[in-house]
Design a protein around this motif. Structure first.
Motif, PDB file in Angstrom:
ATOM      1  N   UNK A 189      47.899  62.637-127.684  1.00 34.45           N
ATOM      2  CA  UNK A 189      47.261  62.007-126.521  1.00 34.45           C
ATOM      3  C   UNK A 189      47.252  62.951-125.328  1.00 34.45           C
ATOM      4  N   UNK A 190      48.350  63.675-125.131  1.00 30.29           N
ATOM      5  CA  UNK A 190      48.427  64.616-124.019  1.00 30.29           C
ATOM      6  C   UNK A 190      47.428  65.753-124.187  1.00 30.29           C
ATOM      7  N   UNK A 191      47.278  66.234-125.426  1.00 32.24           N
ATOM      8  CA  UNK A 191      46.334  67.324-125.675  1.00 32.24           C
ATOM      9  C   UNK A 191      44.900  66.874-125.411  1.00 32.24           C
ATOM     10  N   UNK A 243      49.751  54.570-130.097  1.00 30.46           N
ATOM     11  CA  UNK A 243      48.645  55.424-129.668  1.00 30.46           C
ATOM     12  C   UNK A 243      47.870  54.795-128.515  1.00 30.46           C
ATOM     13  N   UNK A 244      47.623  53.493-128.585  1.00 31.16           N
ATOM     14  CA  UNK A 244      46.931  52.810-127.480  1.00 31.16           C
ATOM     15  C   UNK A 244      47.697  52.993-126.173  1.00 31.16           C
ATOM     16  N   UNK A 255      39.440  51.499-126.660  1.00 23.34           N
ATOM     17  CA  UNK A 255      38.760  50.452-127.432  1.00 23.34           C
ATOM     18  C   UNK A 255      39.421  50.400-128.809  1.00 23.34           C
ATOM     19  N   UNK A 256      39.647  49.198-129.319  1.00 22.01           N
ATOM     20  CA  UNK A 256      40.287  49.022-130.625  1.00 22.01           C
ATOM     21  C   UNK A 256      39.478  48.025-131.433  1.00 22.01           C
ATOM     22  N   UNK A 257      39.102  48.416-132.645  1.00 24.82           N
ATOM     23  CA  UNK A 257      38.340  47.533-133.526  1.00 24.82           C
ATOM     24  C   UNK A 257      38.944  47.524-134.924  1.00 24.82           C
ATOM     25  N   UNK A 258      38.854  46.378-135.617  1.00 25.94           N
ATOM     26  CA  UNK A 258      39.321  46.339-137.008  1.00 25.94           C
ATOM     27  C   UNK A 258      38.399  47.129-137.916  1.00 25.94           C
ATOM     28  N   UNK A 318      40.403  53.368-133.375  1.00 28.93           N
ATOM     29  CA  UNK A 318      40.703  53.509-131.948  1.00 28.93           C
ATOM     30  C   UNK A 318      39.762  54.545-131.343  1.00 28.93           C
ATOM     31  N   UNK A 319      39.167  54.177-130.202  1.00 31.49           N
ATOM     32  CA  UNK A 319      38.371  55.118-129.414  1.00 31.49           C
ATOM     33  C   UNK A 319      38.989  55.203-128.029  1.00 31.49           C
ATOM     34  N   UNK A 320      39.400  56.394-127.639  1.00 31.44           N
ATOM     35  CA  UNK A 320      39.982  56.627-126.315  1.00 31.44           C
ATOM     36  C   UNK A 320      39.021  57.492-125.507  1.00 31.44           C
TER      37      UNK A 320
END
Length: 332
Positions: A189-191, A243-244, A255-258, A318-320
């Motif tokens: 996440x930091x990278x 991660x979220x 954003x989180x989706x199944x 997951x989309x960040x």
């Protein structure tokens, strides 16, 4: 011979039928599957006595799961991703996509034809054997017909730095988060935050399965398998939550989706291999289950062969999106 034909032929001669496919990388008897952190000396694998040769995920398993992965991935996340990637006006050279732990390249084959514009994919994996297939079988055209090029980088991806992602438009991975530790997810996440690029991380296990018809042992096998996933500090089904939080703490919109696998008679080969790996990992975690689990597996495989078994294996995508894109209007 095409890459897929070569992969099938190699898998047929690799003894993969003796391997618990899907339970982890293929390792020799007595070795332990690990995720190494770097190409150099600071590696978790060395702590557990693993050899320097990279662990290899069974290519037959990766081939079997590709169509199920493609059907499961959350298409709903793509519009937000396309909006973000269309934003920068100074991207004359096209998108640069880093695919972490690319395996045989299934993510690129799914995603590249769904994005517009010229793309350059940087494929990362520890296994040069898998990198070969990923490069040969990569797509050559984007959604709008623009060109797609690839390069491969052999190395470990669990700890990336912003420098390693310099110039990245997107970081993506499939079935990766659940084999990382909390420290490794924080570093990832930091990278991504340091590089200012979005991350699309798909098909992380959610720790839930549904088998129809049900069996009294389903829940016990699930609990044991989830515990196996968490061994040696790995996060397993807790990875998506971690991660979220890690991406959100760095200002990203998450954003989180199944993205569940839905396996029926048409996917019987994948279901059978998944069952062997799922039950095998549970027994490794809890050896006292062995006698009951062997009966359970025989019955489940027979039902699978007869076309009478259906399985839903739950995953999450997951989309960040980094803070810099707040002006595009996405909401979590």
């Amino acid at each position: 011979m095409s890459a897929d034909e070569e992969l099938r032929a190699d898998a047929g001669h690799s003894g993969s039928s003796d391997v618990i496919a899907g339970a982890g990388p293929v390792v020799r008897l007595g070795e332990r599957a690990t995720v190494r952190l770097r190409d150099g000396g600071s590696e978790r694998g060395a702590e557990h006595g693993a050899e320097e040769e990279p662990a290899r995920y069974a290519p037959e398993w990766l081939r079997l799961r590709e169509s199920a992965d493609a059907a499961a991935r959350a298409e709903e996340l793509l519009q937000s991703l396309r909006t973000r990637l269309a934003g920068p006006a100074d991207r004359a050279g096209g998108l640069v996509v880093h695919d972490l732990g690319c395996g045989t390249g299934s993510m690129g084959r799914w995603l590249a034809p769904r994005l517009d514009g010229a793309q350059h994919w940087v494929l990362h994996d520890r296994d040069p054997y898998l990198l070969h297939f990923a490069a040969v079988a990569s797509p050559r055209a984007a959604a709008d017909g623009s060109g797609v090029s690839v390069e491969t980088r052999r190395g470990d991806v669990a700890r990336l730095t912003p420098d390693a992602l310099a110039g990245a438009s997107l970081v993506t991975a499939s079935a990766l988060l659940d084999v990382l530790t909390e420290e490794e997810i924080e570093a990832l996440a930091a990278a991504c935050a340091g590089a200012g690029c979005p991350a699309l991380l798909t098909l992380s296990v959610a720790g839930r399965v549904e088998l129809t018809p049900s069996d009294p042992l389903d829940a016990e096998i699930t609990v044991a398998f989830n515990a196996h996933q968490r061994r040696n500090g790995l996060l397993g089904p807790d990875a998506v939550t971690v991660a979220c939080e890690a991406f959100a703490a760095r200002g990203a919109t998450v954003h989180l989706n199944p993205s569940p696998w839905r396996l029926g008679p048409a996917e019987s080969a994948l279901t059978a291999q998944w069952l062997r790996g799922w039950v095998g990992a549970a027994v490794e975690q809890r050896p006292e289950l062995r006698e009951r689990a062997e009966r359970y597996l025989r019955e489940r495989l027979a039902a699978c062969e007869a076309g009478e078994l259906r399985v839903v294996v739950h995953h999450s995508d997951l989309l960040a999106l980094p803070r810099s894109g707040a002006a595009t209007g996405e909401a979590s």
